[in-house]
Enzyme design. Structure first.
Site, short mmCIF file in Angstrom:
data_model
loop_
_atom_site.label_atom_id
_atom_site.label_comp_id
_atom_site.label_asym_id
_atom_site.label_seq_id
_atom_site.Cartn_x
_atom_site.Cartn_y
_atom_site.Cartn_z
CG ASN A 77 -1.85 1.12 1.32
OD1 ASN A 77 -1.81 2.02 0.48
ND2 ASN A 77 -2.70 1.12 2.32
NE ARG A 132 -6.10 1.66 -0.13
CZ ARG A 132 -6.11 2.76 0.59
NH1 ARG A 132 -5.05 3.14 1.26
NH2 ARG A 132 -7.20 3.51 0.64
CG HIS A 147 -13.04 3.61 3.19
ND1 HIS A 147 -13.73 4.68 3.73
CD2 HIS A 147 -11.74 3.81 3.51
CE1 HIS A 147 -12.90 5.48 4.36
NE2 HIS A 147 -11.67 4.97 4.23
N GLY A 156 -10.39 8.43 8.01
CA GLY A 156 -11.34 8.73 6.95
C GLY A 156 -12.55 7.83 7.19
NE ARG A 178 -9.77 12.71 4.33
CZ ARG A 178 -9.81 11.42 4.05
NH1 ARG A 178 -10.75 10.93 3.28
NH2 ARG A 178 -8.91 10.61 4.55
CD GLU A 195 -9.11 -0.93 4.16
OE1 GLU A 195 -8.59 -0.56 5.22
OE2 GLU A 195 -9.48 -0.15 3.28
P1 AMP Z 1 -8.19 4.16 11.39
O1 AMP Z 1 -8.05 5.26 10.37
O2 AMP Z 1 -9.14 3.08 10.98
O3 AMP Z 1 -6.86 3.63 11.88
O4 AMP Z 1 -8.87 4.85 12.69
C1 AMP Z 1 -8.25 5.87 13.44
C2 AMP Z 1 -9.24 6.40 14.47
O5 AMP Z 1 -9.67 5.32 15.32
C3 AMP Z 1 -8.65 7.48 15.40
O6 AMP Z 1 -9.53 8.59 15.49
C4 AMP Z 1 -8.57 6.77 16.73
O7 AMP Z 1 -8.80 7.65 17.80
C5 AMP Z 1 -9.67 5.75 16.67
N1 AMP Z 1 -9.34 4.67 17.61
C6 AMP Z 1 -8.40 3.73 17.46
N2 AMP Z 1 -8.33 2.95 18.57
C7 AMP Z 1 -9.23 3.45 19.45
C8 AMP Z 1 -9.64 3.12 20.77
N3 AMP Z 1 -9.08 2.10 21.43
N4 AMP Z 1 -10.63 3.85 21.34
C9 AMP Z 1 -11.21 4.88 20.67
N5 AMP Z 1 -10.86 5.25 19.42
C10 AMP Z 1 -9.89 4.56 18.82
#
Ligand code: AMP
Length: 397
Positions: free
Chosen positions: A7, A90, A179, A211, A240, A383
């Site tokens: 990726n 990806r 996504h 995102g 965003r 993914e």
């Molecule tokens: P991603 O882009 O899927 O990696 O998601 C990132 C987002 O998930 C961030 O805003 C993090 O704060 C949230 N996140 C990840 N782990 C936790 C957790 N244990 N509790 C609350 N939010 C989380």
């Protein structure tokens, strides 16, 4: 069979080597600051993590460092590159050309290049990653898996913007959605988990992370999704803005004396929950700040949750019936209170969350009460595994 999933971003490269017999990750890692200075984190299964600053003038060097790490006697997990049967890449934007994953050759890569206009930050980097891998692994088949492909089943009424039709004809301005690999993986898994045939299922997937996008999946096919021509549309995200009145762009440009790229930079990088709160784009920081009484952090969370709930409502209308609402990605999998608040708006659909069942993170489970009209599920997304599976399927044909 071992498959390497790549990726590539403009200055980063994430990778996973997956053993397709067990579907387990044998090694994964990240190259950062490519073209700046360079940093590699390599995590081989059952061996010590390699974490070092190392010169990475370009993506080809980054790929060669990854391949060295994978075959190194100390940090490696394979003895030779010939053990890598195929590479899955990806690719962010496949335009209208790609409705499925595809084996990469010069002709296909030229077609992907034609989509660069639609994803100028992402597609060129993806192509550089493909070229670098081809140079260093000339015998490994390469497959491209597109973020947009799953949404190519959307009907015209969902993907057309109410703009002069010639913009669609001339420039292919339309909703593409992103996504897709995650929405496809999660909706399939949800139908399996509930033991309902995918072709009869009506599922709303909420991929909520840095995102975020929501997708209405009817019989295993995307019929609508919240992201648009670019990943800027939809709900408020980390930085965003999500969907806003387009007239705001001119208004801000005039009042802040900005040109268009500057305003777009604000909408992409300085808005969303970060812009509203002024605290952070990370939902953990926002929760902590809100807990400590920060009003703007609380409002940012409220805006996000309310917008997600409204998309779910509109996709219930689009689907005509909802079997399941599925939460996935960083926030969807881990943020217990966000799920609770989003579902609290959905009583009109007969959604009832079970507070105890909802007290969970990162594991496949049902979150709704037994008497909820609609099942609410947590399904962790994967993914990389989805890309590896599609790569395997194509190279085995
Ligand atoms: P991603 O882009 O899927 O990696 O998601 C990132 C987002 O998930 C961030 O805003 C993090 O704060 C949230 N996140 C990840 N782990 C936790 C957790 N244990 N509790 C609350 N939010 C989380």
């Amino acid at each position: 069979m071992k498959i390497l999933v790549i990726n590539c971003g403009s200055s980063s490269l994430k990778y996973q080597l997956i053993d397709m017999e067990t579907e387990e990750v044998i090694a994964k890692g990240l190259c950062e600051r490519i073209g700046i200075d360079g940093h590699l984190v390599h995590k081989p299964e059952g061996k010590p993590v390699l974490d070092k600053n190392i010169d990475m003038p370009d993506h080809t060097v980054a790929v060669s460092l990854v391949l060295n790490a994978l075959t190194d006697p100390v940090s490696g997990v394979i003895s030779s590159l010939s053990e890598i049967s195929a590479v899955g890449h990806r690719i962010v934007h496949g335009g209208e050309k790609f409705a499925d994953a595809v084996v990469l050759n010069d002709e296909v890569i030229a077609e992907i290049e034609k989509c660069n206009d639609l994803a100028p930050l992402h597609n060129p980097a993806n192509i550089i990653g493909i070229r670098s891998c081809q140079k260093l692994m000339p015998n490994a088949p390469m497959v491209g898996v597109f973020d947009t492909a799953f949404h190519q089943t959307m009907p015209e009424k969902a993907y057309l913007y109410a703009l002069p039709y010639e913009y669609y004809e001339k420039y292919k301005v339309r909703r593409y959605g992103f996504h897709g690999t995650s929405h496809s993986f999660v909706s399939k898994r949800a139908a399996e988990f509930l033991n309902i045939p995918l072709k009869d299922s009506k599922i709303i997937v909420c991929h909520l992370g840095n995102g975020s996008s929501i997708c209405a999946v009817d019989g295993g096919k995307s019929i609508d999704t919240s992201m648009g021509l670019t990943p800027l549309e939809g709900v408020a995200m980390g930085t965003r803005s999500g969907a806003i009145d387009p007239a705001i762009i001119e208004f801000i440009a005039e009042h802040e004396h900005m040109d268009l790229p500057q305003v777009m930079n604000v909408l992409n990088k300085k808005s969303g929950v970060y812009g509203v709160s002024g605290v952070s784009s990370d939902f953990r920081d926002l929760a902590a700040a809100a807990e400590a009484g920060d009003h703007r952090a609380q409002i940012a969370l409220d805006v996000f949750e309310y917008q997600v709930a409204k998309y779910i409502g509109s996709y219930a209308v689009a689907l005509g019936r909802v079997d399941a609402i599925v939460f996935t990605a960083g926030i969807g999998e881990n943020n217990i209170s966000a799920r609770e608040h989003i579902c609290s708006y959905l009583s009109v659909l007969g959604v009832k969350l079970d507070a105890q069942k909802n007290n969970v993170r990162g594991q496949e489970t049902i979150l709704s009460a037994d008497d909820s009209k609609v099942k609410v599920l947590l399904i962790p997304t994967n993914e990389e595994l989805a890309i590896a599976r599609q790569t395997k399927e194509l190279v085995q044909r």
